[in-house]
Scaffold this active site. Sequence first.
Site, PDB file in Angstrom:
ATOM      1  CG  ASP A 183      -2.020   0.486   1.181  1.00  0.00           C
ATOM      2  OD1 ASP A 183      -2.151   1.793  -0.029  1.00  0.00           O
ATOM      3  OD2 ASP A 183      -2.670   1.432   2.485  1.00  0.00           O
ATOM      4  N   GLY A 197      -0.109   5.374  -4.414  1.00  0.00           N
ATOM      5  CA  GLY A 197      -0.645   6.596  -4.914  1.00  0.00           C
ATOM      6  C   GLY A 197       0.041   7.680  -4.339  1.00  0.00           C
ATOM      7  NE  ARG A 198      -1.365   6.931   0.939  1.00  0.00           N
ATOM      8  CZ  ARG A 198      -1.638   6.270   1.942  1.00  0.00           C
ATOM      9  NH1 ARG A 198      -1.041   6.260   3.170  1.00  0.00           N
ATOM     10  NH2 ARG A 198      -2.125   4.828   2.704  1.00  0.00           N
ATOM     11  NE  ARG A 229      -4.931   6.579  -7.198  1.00  0.00           N
ATOM     12  CZ  ARG A 229      -4.446   6.303  -5.725  1.00  0.00           C
ATOM     13  NH1 ARG A 229      -4.214   7.285  -4.772  1.00  0.00           N
ATOM     14  NH2 ARG A 229      -4.472   5.514  -5.052  1.00  0.00           N
ATOM     15  CG  ASN A 264      -7.643  -1.702  -4.473  1.00  0.00           C
ATOM     16  OD1 ASN A 264      -7.318  -2.546  -4.359  1.00  0.00           O
ATOM     17  ND2 ASN A 264      -7.480  -0.679  -4.169  1.00  0.00           N
ATOM     18  CD1 TRP A 265     -13.330  -5.042  -8.432  1.00  0.00           C
ATOM     19  CD2 TRP A 265     -12.962  -4.203 -10.314  1.00  0.00           C
ATOM     20  NE1 TRP A 265     -11.910  -6.896  -8.900  1.00  0.00           N
ATOM     21  CE2 TRP A 265     -12.101  -6.378 -10.561  1.00  0.00           C
ATOM     22  CE3 TRP A 265     -11.993  -4.557 -11.763  1.00  0.00           C
ATOM     23  CZ2 TRP A 265     -11.359  -6.621 -11.245  1.00  0.00           C
ATOM     24  CZ3 TRP A 265     -11.567  -4.800 -13.076  1.00  0.00           C
ATOM     25  CH2 TRP A 265     -11.121  -6.044 -12.643  1.00  0.00           C
ATOM     26  CB  SER A 289      -7.667  -3.219   3.343  1.00  0.00           C
ATOM     27  OG  SER A 289      -7.345  -2.248   4.565  1.00  0.00           O
ATOM     28  CD  GLU A 314       2.429 -12.047  16.971  1.00  0.00           C
ATOM     29  OE1 GLU A 314       3.004 -11.106  16.872  1.00  0.00           O
ATOM     30  OE2 GLU A 314       2.277 -12.978  17.539  1.00  0.00           O
TER      31      GLU A 314
HETATM   32  C1  IPE Z   1      -5.344  -2.639   0.557  1.00  0.00           C
HETATM   33  O1  IPE Z   1      -5.278  -1.441  -0.294  1.00  0.00           O
HETATM   34  C2  IPE Z   1      -5.372  -3.547  -1.617  1.00  0.00           C
HETATM   35  C3  IPE Z   1      -4.488  -3.377  -1.668  1.00  0.00           C
HETATM   36  C4  IPE Z   1      -3.159  -3.247  -1.599  1.00  0.00           C
HETATM   37  C5  IPE Z   1      -4.603  -3.828  -2.939  1.00  0.00           C
HETATM   38  P1  IPE Z   1      -5.971   0.042  -0.194  1.00  0.00           P
HETATM   39  O2  IPE Z   1      -5.538   0.935  -0.519  1.00  0.00           O
HETATM   40  O3  IPE Z   1      -7.137  -0.725  -1.665  1.00  0.00           O
HETATM   41  O4  IPE Z   1      -6.897   0.112   0.952  1.00  0.00           O
HETATM   42  P2  IPE Z   1      -7.956   0.888   1.705  1.00  0.00           P
HETATM   43  O5  IPE Z   1      -8.787   1.235   0.865  1.00  0.00           O
HETATM   44  O6  IPE Z   1      -6.690   2.386   2.571  1.00  0.00           O
HETATM   45  O7  IPE Z   1      -8.877   0.480   3.437  1.00  0.00           O
HETATM   46  C1  IPE Z   2      -1.510   0.323  -2.952  1.00  0.00           C
HETATM   47  O1  IPE Z   2      -1.412   1.997  -3.162  1.00  0.00           O
HETATM   48  C2  IPE Z   2      -1.430  -0.731  -4.920  1.00  0.00           C
HETATM   49  C3  IPE Z   2      -3.274  -1.052  -5.163  1.00  0.00           C
HETATM   50  C4  IPE Z   2      -4.501  -1.063  -4.442  1.00  0.00           C
HETATM   51  C5  IPE Z   2      -3.707  -1.434  -5.776  1.00  0.00           C
HETATM   52  P1  IPE Z   2      -2.964   2.019  -3.250  1.00  0.00           P
HETATM   53  O2  IPE Z   2      -2.691   3.034  -4.820  1.00  0.00           O
HETATM   54  O3  IPE Z   2      -3.980   2.007  -2.408  1.00  0.00           O
HETATM   55  O4  IPE Z   2      -2.072   3.351  -2.690  1.00  0.00           O
HETATM   56  P2  IPE Z   2      -2.490   4.931  -1.926  1.00  0.00           P
HETATM   57  O5  IPE Z   2      -3.148   4.607  -0.242  1.00  0.00           O
HETATM   58  O6  IPE Z   2      -3.318   6.019  -2.601  1.00  0.00           O
HETATM   59  O7  IPE Z   2      -1.256   5.485  -1.461  1.00  0.00           O
HETATM   60 MG    MG Z   3      -3.992   2.776   0.000  1.00  0.00          MG
END
Ligand code: IPE
Ligand code: IPE
Ligand code: MG
Length: 246
Positions: free
Chosen positions: A26, A29-30, A39, A74-75, A202, A213
């Site tokens: 995770d 994007g940030r 992103r 994520n969809w 998530s 853990e």
């Molecule tokens: C969890 O991350 C899913 C994956 C890393 C594939 P998300 O970014 O989708 O989770 P939330 O929305 O912050 O809970």
């Molecule tokens: C995880 O990174 C990748 C997927 C969920 C596919 P994010 O895309 O959730 O990145 P943030 O959490 O928005 O930074």
């Molecule tokens: Mg995320």
Amino acid sequence: MLFHKKDRGPAPLPQVLPAHVGIIMDGNGRWAKKRHQPRSAGHRAGAQNFRTITQYCSRIGIKVLTVYTFSTENWSRPAEEVGGLLSLFKDYLEEALRDFMDENIRVRFIGDKGGFPPDLQALMGRVEEESSVKTGMVLNLAMNYGGRAELSRAARRFAEDVQAGRAKPEDMDESCLAGYLYTAGQPDLDLLIRPSGEQRLSNFLLWQCAYAEFVFFDILWPDFKTQDLDKALQIYASRQRRFGGV
Ligand code: IPE
Ligand code: IPE
Ligand code: MG
């Protein structure tokens, strides 16, 4: 199930390694936003890091690694981001297949492959088939995966078996249910790592995490290094796991 250092390569790794490690990749994007990039650039950097960390886990002797790549939720992201991720998976899996073969890694996809476009499904099938002869680390790629979807699928498949006379309601117990999950036959999760600063599951491996853990990092996934993984392993080794005992 524990794996000991004496069975493999040199220190600085701790004595006791987790058999099954899960990573929620995770923060892509940030990471991109911080660099004023789209992103999609974060997802590319994340995929590159996945390659590094997977190779490292295989080399240090982790038996099973499960990485959360794309959730059933994520969809709900903008169509442009979802489309970009699907094409990244396609380009990337082709390349990564070579790594998997060279590293003796066996790949399994956990999640509903049927939700993906046919060409990606075919590629996923090919990666599974070609790597099925490998005998090293098992890599579960959680794609279109959700813990709740996995559990409801297990319930449905059991109900179908009962209806067809292949099972009886009284057969259902914890080990029976585990046998209907994508991870059937694999050890439960020992160590869950989530970078990015979020401290939640998530919908990842709800059943398999029962006694895992958790180690959370305030680092975005593309910046997560092998040294951070070592740190998680050290923390894991220092934890006292009681499984409800004393
Ligand atoms: C969890 O991350 C899913 C994956 C890393 C594939 P998300 O970014 O989708 O989770 P939330 O929305 O912050 O809970
Ligand atoms: C995880 O990174 C990748 C997927 C969920 C596919 P994010 O895309 O959730 O990145 P943030 O959490 O928005 O930074
Ligand atoms: Mg995320």
